[in-house]
Design a protein around this motif. Structure first.
Motif, PDB file in Angstrom:
ATOM      1  N   ASP A 191      -0.727  12.147 -14.792  1.00 56.85           N
ATOM      2  CA  ASP A 191      -0.857  10.931 -15.593  1.00 56.85           C
ATOM      3  C   ASP A 191      -2.082  10.137 -15.135  1.00 56.85           C
ATOM      4  N   VAL A 192      -3.238  10.439 -15.716  1.00 55.19           N
ATOM      5  CA  VAL A 192      -4.492   9.819 -15.297  1.00 55.19           C
ATOM      6  C   VAL A 192      -4.548   8.342 -15.677  1.00 55.19           C
ATOM      7  N   SER A 193      -4.014   7.998 -16.838  1.00 51.89           N
ATOM      8  CA  SER A 193      -4.047   6.612 -17.296  1.00 51.89           C
ATOM      9  C   SER A 193      -3.328   5.690 -16.306  1.00 51.89           C
TER      10      SER A 193
ATOM     11  N   TYR B 119      -9.707  15.261 -10.748  1.00 53.18           N
ATOM     12  CA  TYR B 119     -10.367  14.184 -10.008  1.00 53.18           C
ATOM     13  C   TYR B 119      -9.345  13.184  -9.475  1.00 53.18           C
ATOM     14  N   ALA B 120      -8.383  12.808 -10.323  1.00 51.87           N
ATOM     15  CA  ALA B 120      -7.362  11.845  -9.903  1.00 51.87           C
ATOM     16  C   ALA B 120      -6.542  12.395  -8.741  1.00 51.87           C
ATOM     17  N   ALA B 121      -6.243  13.693  -8.774  1.00 54.46           N
ATOM     18  CA  ALA B 121      -5.460  14.305  -7.696  1.00 54.46           C
ATOM     19  C   ALA B 121      -6.204  14.238  -6.372  1.00 54.46           C
ATOM     20  N   THR B 122      -7.505  14.523  -6.394  1.00 50.86           N
ATOM     21  CA  THR B 122      -8.317  14.443  -5.178  1.00 50.86           C
ATOM     22  C   THR B 122      -8.397  13.013  -4.666  1.00 50.86           C
ATOM     23  N   SER B 123      -8.590  12.066  -5.583  1.00 45.90           N
ATOM     24  CA  SER B 123      -8.653  10.653  -5.220  1.00 45.90           C
ATOM     25  C   SER B 123      -7.357  10.207  -4.549  1.00 45.90           C
TER      26      SER B 123
ATOM     27  N   ASN C 287      -5.197   5.500 -12.927  1.00 54.11           N
ATOM     28  CA  ASN C 287      -6.364   4.622 -12.951  1.00 54.11           C
ATOM     29  C   ASN C 287      -5.992   3.201 -12.525  1.00 54.11           C
ATOM     30  N   LEU C 288      -4.830   2.720 -12.969  1.00 46.28           N
ATOM     31  CA  LEU C 288      -4.341   1.398 -12.560  1.00 46.28           C
ATOM     32  C   LEU C 288      -3.922   1.405 -11.095  1.00 46.28           C
ATOM     33  N   ILE C 289      -3.273   2.480 -10.679  1.00 51.28           N
ATOM     34  CA  ILE C 289      -2.835   2.607  -9.285  1.00 51.28           C
ATOM     35  C   ILE C 289      -4.043   2.625  -8.352  1.00 51.28           C
ATOM     36  N   ASN C 290      -5.079   3.345  -8.753  1.00 51.87           N
ATOM     37  CA  ASN C 290      -6.321   3.413  -7.986  1.00 51.87           C
ATOM     38  C   ASN C 290      -6.900   2.018  -7.777  1.00 51.87           C
ATOM     39  N   GLN C 291      -6.972   1.257  -8.856  1.00 50.88           N
ATOM     40  CA  GLN C 291      -7.489  -0.108  -8.781  1.00 50.88           C
ATOM     41  C   GLN C 291      -6.616  -0.970  -7.873  1.00 50.88           C
ATOM     42  N   ALA C 292      -5.300  -0.842  -8.011  1.00 52.45           N
ATOM     43  CA  ALA C 292      -4.382  -1.652  -7.210  1.00 52.45           C
ATOM     44  C   ALA C 292      -4.512  -1.340  -5.715  1.00 52.45           C
ATOM     45  N   PHE C 293      -4.662  -0.072  -5.369  1.00 61.53           N
ATOM     46  CA  PHE C 293      -4.797   0.333  -3.967  1.00 61.53           C
ATOM     47  C   PHE C 293      -5.993  -0.369  -3.328  1.00 61.53           C
ATOM     48  N   HIS C 294      -7.130  -0.316  -4.019  1.00 59.86           N
ATOM     49  CA  HIS C 294      -8.343  -0.937  -3.475  1.00 59.86           C
ATOM     50  C   HIS C 294      -8.212  -2.455  -3.439  1.00 59.86           C
TER      51      HIS C 294
ATOM     52  N   LEU D 175       0.822  -1.204   0.000  1.00 63.23           N
ATOM     53  CA  LEU D 175       0.000   0.000   0.000  1.00 63.23           C
ATOM     54  C   LEU D 175       0.860   1.260   0.000  1.00 63.23           C
ATOM     55  N   GLU D 176       1.939   1.240   0.758  1.00 63.39           N
ATOM     56  CA  GLU D 176       2.814   2.413   0.807  1.00 63.39           C
ATOM     57  C   GLU D 176       3.476   2.661  -0.547  1.00 63.39           C
ATOM     58  N   GLU D 177       3.920   1.594  -1.197  1.00 63.65           N
ATOM     59  CA  GLU D 177       4.555   1.761  -2.501  1.00 63.65           C
ATOM     60  C   GLU D 177       3.545   2.216  -3.551  1.00 63.65           C
ATOM     61  N   ILE D 178       2.351   1.620  -3.532  1.00 60.11           N
ATOM     62  CA  ILE D 178       1.299   2.037  -4.465  1.00 60.11           C
ATOM     63  C   ILE D 178       0.951   3.499  -4.240  1.00 60.11           C
ATOM     64  N   ASN D 179       0.864   3.894  -2.966  1.00 57.63           N
ATOM     65  CA  ASN D 179       0.540   5.285  -2.660  1.00 57.63           C
ATOM     66  C   ASN D 179       1.624   6.233  -3.161  1.00 57.63           C
ATOM     67  N   GLN D 180       2.878   5.821  -3.038  1.00 57.76           N
ATOM     68  CA  GLN D 180       3.969   6.652  -3.539  1.00 57.76           C
ATOM     69  C   GLN D 180       3.895   6.785  -5.052  1.00 57.76           C
ATOM     70  N   GLN D 181       3.589   5.694  -5.726  1.00 57.37           N
ATOM     71  CA  GLN D 181       3.433   5.754  -7.184  1.00 57.37           C
ATOM     72  C   GLN D 181       2.249   6.634  -7.570  1.00 57.37           C
ATOM     73  N   GLY D 182       1.198   6.621  -6.734  1.00 53.85           N
ATOM     74  CA  GLY D 182       0.058   7.495  -6.971  1.00 53.85           C
ATOM     75  C   GLY D 182       0.438   8.961  -6.877  1.00 53.85           C
ATOM     76  N   LYS D 183       1.305   9.283  -5.927  1.00 56.24           N
ATOM     77  CA  LYS D 183       1.770  10.664  -5.783  1.00 56.24           C
ATOM     78  C   LYS D 183       2.577  11.097  -7.003  1.00 56.24           C
ATOM     79  N   LEU D 184       3.381  10.176  -7.523  1.00 61.27           N
ATOM     80  CA  LEU D 184       4.182  10.495  -8.716  1.00 61.27           C
ATOM     81  C   LEU D 184       3.279  10.689  -9.932  1.00 61.27           C
ATOM     82  N   ALA D 185       2.260   9.832 -10.064  1.00 62.33           N
ATOM     83  CA  ALA D 185       1.317   9.978 -11.180  1.00 62.33           C
ATOM     84  C   ALA D 185       0.552  11.288 -11.060  1.00 62.33           C
ATOM     85  N   LYS D 186       0.190  11.651  -9.841  1.00 64.44           N
ATOM     86  CA  LYS D 186      -0.504  12.920  -9.611  1.00 64.44           C
ATOM     87  C   LYS D 186       0.374  14.090 -10.045  1.00 64.44           C
TER      88      LYS D 186
END
Length: 223
Positions: free
Chosen positions: A127-129, A173-177, A132-139, A112-123
Motif C-alpha cells: 500500500d504505497v499511498s 521503493y516503499a519497501a526499501t524505505s 507515503n503518509l507513514i513516511n512523512q509522519a516518521f520524519h 515512532l514505534e507505532e508508525i514503524n509498525q504501521q509502515g511494516k503493515l503497509a509494506k
C-alpha cells in the motif's frame, strides 16, 4: 491509522509543493511543461490558495517560472540540482536526528514505534499511498522532537516524499524505505545517536541516487 491523525503533518501548501517537487525532480513533469492552479488543484484535491503558495515556494527554489493567468512553466533541472537538494537534506535531517536523540520523550519513541509498525503493515500490503503518509509522519516526529521550529520549517520546505526512479516499482521503493526506517529506529532505541545519524544520511543518499537514476536512464536512451 489513528496515530497519523495525531501527528502534525505538513501544511497544505507544503504538501502540494512536495508533490510537485517530487514530480519535477523525477522528470515526471518535464522541462517546459505548463501547469495551472486549477489543473494541479484538481489533481491534488485542494483549492487554489495552497496551490498558488506552493507555486511560489517552487519558484523561489528555481523549479518553476511563474506566468500570468494562474499558470507556471517548469524550469530545467540537472543532476547538480538533484545533488544540491538531497545533500542539503542530508545535512539538515542528520542534524535534526542528532538533536532529537538528545530530547526524545517516551511518547516520541512510542510514536515512532507505532508508525514503524504501521509502515511494516503497509509494506506487507503493498500500500504505497498509505506508506507515503507513514513516511512523512516518521520524519516529522523526528523533526518535531529536535526542538527547533526553524529547522523543522526548512526541512518541511525541502520535503519531496518518496524518491522513486523509473527502474523500480513504487512498492519496491516503499519497501526499501520502510526497511531503512526500521534500522534507523533500532539505533535510536539503542541510544546510538551516531549510528542513527549515519543511517539517516545513507537513507537520504539512497533517495538521491534513486532520483539520479532517472537522468542516467535518459543518457542511455540517447546513446
Amino acid at each position: 491509522m489513528t496515530l497519523l491523525k495525531k501527528v502534525r503533518m505538513l501544511p497544505a501548501r507544503e504538501q502540494v509543493a512536495s508533490i510537485l517537487r517530487s514530480s519535477i525532480l523525477s522528470g515526471e513533469i518535464a522541462q517546459g511543461e505548463s501547469i495551472t492552479l486549477d489543473g494541479i488543484g484538481e489533481q491534488v484535491g485542494m483549492s487554489r490558495t495552497p496551490v498558488r503558495e506552493a507555486f511560489q515556494i517552487l519558484a523561489s527554489e528555481g523549479l518553476l517560472e511563474l506566468r500570468p493567468n494562474r499558470c507556471a512553466i517548469v524550469k530545467g533541472i540537472s543532476p547538480d540540482t538533484i545533488r544540491d537538494h538531497y545533500e542539503l537534506r542530508m545535512i539538515l535531517e542528520t542534524e535534526a536526528l542528532k538533536r532529537a536523540c538528545e530530547r526524545m520523550t517516551s511518547e516520541d519513541l512510542a510514536s515512532l514505534e507505532e508508525i514503524n509498525q504501521q509502515g511494516k503493515l503497509a509494506k506487507a500490503r503493498g500500500d504505497v499511498s498509505t506508506y507515503n503518509l507513514i513516511n512523512q509522519a516518521f520524519h516529522m516526529v523526528i523533526w518535531t522532537a529536535a526542538g527547533s521550529e526553524k529547522l523543522k520549517h526548512f526541512l518541511s520546505l525541502l520535503w519531496n516524499g518518496l524518491s522513486m526512479n523509473k527502474r523500480i516499482t513504487a512498492q519496491e521503493y516503499a519497501a526499501t524505505s520502510q526497511d531503512e526506517h526500521s534500522e534507523i529506529l533500532e539505533k535510536i532505541l539503542q541510544k546510538d545517536s551516531q549510528g542513527a545519524c549515519h543511517l539517516m544520511r545513507e537513507h537520504i543518499r539512497h533517495s538521491m541516487e534513486s532520483m539520479l537514476m532517472n537522468f542516467h536512464k535518459e543518457d542511455e536512451a540517447r546513446s
